[in-house]
Design a protein around this motif. Structure first.
Motif, PDB file in Angstrom:
ATOM      1  N   GLU A 252       0.829  -1.217   0.000  1.00  0.00           N
ATOM      2  CA  GLU A 252       0.000   0.000   0.000  1.00  0.00           C
ATOM      3  C   GLU A 252       0.859   1.261   0.000  1.00  0.00           C
ATOM      4  N   GLY A 253       1.882   1.290   0.836  1.00  0.00           N
ATOM      5  CA  GLY A 253       2.774   2.447   0.892  1.00  0.00           C
ATOM      6  C   GLY A 253       3.552   2.638  -0.393  1.00  0.00           C
ATOM      7  N   ILE A 254       3.991   1.548  -0.995  1.00  0.00           N
ATOM      8  CA  ILE A 254       4.727   1.633  -2.263  1.00  0.00           C
ATOM      9  C   ILE A 254       3.843   2.210  -3.352  1.00  0.00           C
ATOM     10  N   LEU A 255       2.610   1.713  -3.445  1.00  0.00           N
ATOM     11  CA  LEU A 255       1.679   2.215  -4.467  1.00  0.00           C
ATOM     12  C   LEU A 255       1.316   3.673  -4.214  1.00  0.00           C
ATOM     13  N   ASN A 256       1.151   4.056  -2.945  1.00  0.00           N
ATOM     14  CA  ASN A 256       0.871   5.465  -2.629  1.00  0.00           C
ATOM     15  C   ASN A 256       2.011   6.365  -3.065  1.00  0.00           C
ATOM     16  N   TYR A 257       3.252   5.921  -2.851  1.00  0.00           N
ATOM     17  CA  TYR A 257       4.399   6.711  -3.278  1.00  0.00           C
ATOM     18  C   TYR A 257       4.422   6.852  -4.794  1.00  0.00           C
ATOM     19  N   VAL A 258       4.154   5.778  -5.510  1.00  0.00           N
ATOM     20  CA  VAL A 258       4.165   5.828  -6.974  1.00  0.00           C
ATOM     21  C   VAL A 258       3.110   6.809  -7.477  1.00  0.00           C
ATOM     22  N   LYS A 259       1.943   6.836  -6.805  1.00  0.00           N
ATOM     23  CA  LYS A 259       0.873   7.740  -7.230  1.00  0.00           C
ATOM     24  C   LYS A 259       1.173   9.196  -6.892  1.00  0.00           C
ATOM     25  N   THR A 260       1.642   9.463  -5.670  1.00  0.00           N
ATOM     26  CA  THR A 260       1.762  10.843  -5.184  1.00  0.00           C
ATOM     27  C   THR A 260       3.180  11.402  -5.200  1.00  0.00           C
ATOM     28  N   ARG A 261       4.187  10.532  -5.259  1.00  0.00           N
ATOM     29  CA  ARG A 261       5.596  10.939  -5.190  1.00  0.00           C
ATOM     30  C   ARG A 261       5.903  11.715  -3.908  1.00  0.00           C
ATOM     31  N   SER A 262       5.192  11.427  -2.829  1.00  0.00           N
ATOM     32  CA  SER A 262       5.473  12.103  -1.568  1.00  0.00           C
ATOM     33  C   SER A 262       5.830  11.073  -0.500  1.00  0.00           C
ATOM     34  N   THR A 263       6.684  11.514   0.419  1.00  0.00           N
ATOM     35  CA  THR A 263       7.111  10.653   1.516  1.00  0.00           C
ATOM     36  C   THR A 263       6.913  11.396   2.826  1.00  0.00           C
ATOM     37  N   ASN A 264       7.223  10.746   3.921  1.00  0.00           N
ATOM     38  CA  ASN A 264       7.131  11.399   5.220  1.00  0.00           C
ATOM     39  C   ASN A 264       8.507  11.893   5.681  1.00  0.00           C
ATOM     40  N   GLY A 265       9.416  12.069   4.751  1.00  0.00           N
ATOM     41  CA  GLY A 265      10.771  12.512   5.077  1.00  0.00           C
ATOM     42  C   GLY A 265      10.814  13.847   5.803  1.00  0.00           C
ATOM     43  N   ILE A 266       9.983  14.790   5.391  1.00  0.00           N
ATOM     44  CA  ILE A 266       9.957  16.107   6.040  1.00  0.00           C
ATOM     45  C   ILE A 266       9.509  15.969   7.488  1.00  0.00           C
ATOM     46  N   LEU A 267       8.477  15.169   7.714  1.00  0.00           N
ATOM     47  CA  LEU A 267       8.002  14.966   9.083  1.00  0.00           C
ATOM     48  C   LEU A 267       9.049  14.276   9.949  1.00  0.00           C
ATOM     49  N   GLU A 268       9.754  13.322   9.381  1.00  0.00           N
ATOM     50  CA  GLU A 268      10.807  12.642  10.131  1.00  0.00           C
ATOM     51  C   GLU A 268      11.922  13.625  10.493  1.00  0.00           C
ATOM     52  N   GLY A 269      12.258  14.517   9.569  1.00  0.00           N
ATOM     53  CA  GLY A 269      13.276  15.524   9.847  1.00  0.00           C
ATOM     54  C   GLY A 269      12.856  16.470  10.957  1.00  0.00           C
ATOM     55  N   LEU A 270      11.600  16.925  10.911  1.00  0.00           N
ATOM     56  CA  LEU A 270      11.093  17.802  11.972  1.00  0.00           C
ATOM     57  C   LEU A 270      11.084  17.075  13.310  1.00  0.00           C
ATOM     58  N   ASN A 271      10.683  15.821  13.293  1.00  0.00           N
ATOM     59  CA  ASN A 271      10.657  15.045  14.530  1.00  0.00           C
ATOM     60  C   ASN A 271      12.046  14.967  15.156  1.00  0.00           C
ATOM     61  N   SER A 272      13.076  14.780  14.336  1.00  0.00           N
ATOM     62  CA  SER A 272      14.426  14.712  14.896  1.00  0.00           C
ATOM     63  C   SER A 272      14.850  16.067  15.467  1.00  0.00           C
ATOM     64  N   LEU A 273      14.438  17.168  14.819  1.00  0.00           N
ATOM     65  CA  LEU A 273      14.738  18.493  15.366  1.00  0.00           C
ATOM     66  C   LEU A 273      14.052  18.697  16.713  1.00  0.00           C
ATOM     67  N   PHE A 274      12.793  18.281  16.813  1.00  0.00           N
ATOM     68  CA  PHE A 274      12.041  18.443  18.059  1.00  0.00           C
ATOM     69  C   PHE A 274      12.649  17.602  19.179  1.00  0.00           C
ATOM     70  N   LYS A 275      13.063  16.393  18.848  1.00  0.00           N
ATOM     71  CA  LYS A 275      13.678  15.524  19.863  1.00  0.00           C
ATOM     72  C   LYS A 275      15.003  16.133  20.342  1.00  0.00           C
ATOM     73  N   ALA A 276      15.764  16.717  19.420  1.00  0.00           N
ATOM     74  CA  ALA A 276      17.030  17.350  19.798  1.00  0.00           C
ATOM     75  C   ALA A 276      16.773  18.558  20.704  1.00  0.00           C
ATOM     76  N   ALA A 277      15.735  19.343  20.398  1.00  0.00           N
ATOM     77  CA  ALA A 277      15.398  20.508  21.223  1.00  0.00           C
ATOM     78  C   ALA A 277      14.985  20.058  22.624  1.00  0.00           C
ATOM     79  N   ALA A 278      14.201  19.004  22.721  1.00  0.00           N
ATOM     80  CA  ALA A 278      13.768  18.499  24.018  1.00  0.00           C
ATOM     81  C   ALA A 278      14.959  17.960  24.810  1.00  0.00           C
ATOM     82  N   ALA A 279      15.888  17.308  24.135  1.00  0.00           N
ATOM     83  CA  ALA A 279      17.068  16.765  24.823  1.00  0.00           C
ATOM     84  C   ALA A 279      17.950  17.896  25.345  1.00  0.00           C
TER      85      ALA A 279
END
Length: 91
Positions: free
Chosen positions: A28-55
Protein backbone atom coordinates in the motif's frame (compact mmCIF):
# COMPACT_ATOMS: atom_id res chain seq x y z
CA UNK A 1 2.89 -6.39 -8.89
CA UNK A 2 0.85 -9.40 -7.78
CA UNK A 3 2.22 -11.54 -10.61
CA UNK A 4 5.80 -10.73 -9.65
CA UNK A 5 4.99 -11.46 -6.01
CA UNK A 6 3.68 -14.89 -6.95
CA UNK A 7 6.83 -15.67 -8.92
CA UNK A 8 9.18 -14.38 -6.21
CA UNK A 9 7.35 -16.02 -3.31
CA UNK A 10 7.73 -19.42 -4.97
CA UNK A 11 11.42 -18.90 -5.63
CA UNK A 12 13.81 -21.31 -4.00
CA UNK A 13 16.17 -18.47 -3.14
CA UNK A 14 15.63 -17.32 0.46
CA UNK A 15 16.63 -13.65 -0.16
CA UNK A 16 14.12 -13.40 -3.04
CA UNK A 17 11.24 -14.81 -0.98
CA UNK A 18 12.16 -12.55 1.93
CA UNK A 19 12.16 -9.53 -0.39
CA UNK A 20 8.78 -10.58 -1.86
CA UNK A 21 7.24 -10.77 1.62
CA UNK A 22 8.65 -7.34 2.50
CA UNK A 23 7.19 -5.82 -0.68
CA UNK A 24 3.81 -7.46 0.02
CA UNK A 25 3.76 -6.06 3.58
CA UNK A 26 4.49 -2.53 2.28
CA UNK A 27 2.46 -2.76 -0.94
CA UNK A 28 0.00 0.00 0.00
CA UNK A 29 2.77 2.45 0.89
CA UNK A 30 4.73 1.63 -2.26
CA UNK A 31 1.68 2.21 -4.47
CA UNK A 32 0.87 5.46 -2.63
CA UNK A 33 4.40 6.71 -3.28
CA UNK A 34 4.16 5.83 -6.97
CA UNK A 35 0.87 7.74 -7.23
CA UNK A 36 1.76 10.84 -5.18
CA UNK A 37 5.60 10.94 -5.19
CA UNK A 38 5.47 12.10 -1.57
CA UNK A 39 7.11 10.65 1.52
CA UNK A 40 7.13 11.40 5.22
CA UNK A 41 10.77 12.51 5.08
CA UNK A 42 9.96 16.11 6.04
CA UNK A 43 8.00 14.97 9.08
CA UNK A 44 10.81 12.64 10.13
CA UNK A 45 13.28 15.52 9.85
CA UNK A 46 11.09 17.80 11.97
CA UNK A 47 10.66 15.05 14.53
CA UNK A 48 14.43 14.71 14.90
CA UNK A 49 14.74 18.49 15.37
CA UNK A 50 12.04 18.44 18.06
CA UNK A 51 13.68 15.52 19.86
CA UNK A 52 17.03 17.35 19.80
CA UNK A 53 15.40 20.51 21.22
CA UNK A 54 13.77 18.50 24.02
CA UNK A 55 17.07 16.77 24.82
CA UNK A 56 18.90 20.10 24.97
CA UNK A 57 16.30 21.55 27.31
CA UNK A 58 16.24 18.38 29.47
CA UNK A 59 12.46 18.69 29.58
CA UNK A 60 10.13 21.65 29.53
CA UNK A 61 8.25 23.12 32.46
CA UNK A 62 5.18 23.95 30.36
CA UNK A 63 3.70 23.02 27.01
CA UNK A 64 4.02 26.66 25.98
CA UNK A 65 7.79 26.55 26.54
CA UNK A 66 8.04 23.38 24.46
CA UNK A 67 6.07 24.91 21.60
CA UNK A 68 8.25 28.04 21.71
CA UNK A 69 11.41 25.91 21.54
CA UNK A 70 9.99 23.94 18.60
CA UNK A 71 9.23 27.16 16.71
CA UNK A 72 12.77 28.41 17.36
CA UNK A 73 14.32 25.15 16.19
CA UNK A 74 12.12 24.42 13.17
CA UNK A 75 11.05 27.92 12.15
CA UNK A 76 12.88 29.98 9.59
CA UNK A 77 13.26 33.11 11.67
CA UNK A 78 15.80 35.81 10.93
CA UNK A 79 17.06 36.79 14.36
CA UNK A 80 19.43 39.66 13.71
CA UNK A 81 20.47 42.78 15.56
CA UNK A 82 18.33 45.89 15.12
CA UNK A 83 19.47 48.77 12.94
CA UNK A 84 21.40 51.51 14.72
CA UNK A 85 21.59 54.75 12.78
CA UNK A 86 22.86 54.04 9.26
CA UNK A 87 24.62 50.81 10.25
CA UNK A 88 22.82 47.51 9.74
CA UNK A 89 24.06 44.53 11.73
CA UNK A 90 23.61 41.05 10.31
CA UNK A 91 24.55 37.56 11.43
Amino acid sequence: MDREYGWASHSRLAPITKFAKTVKRHKEGILNYVKTRSTNGILEGLNSLFKAAAAKARGFRTVRNAITAYYLVAGRFELGLPEIGNVTHTK
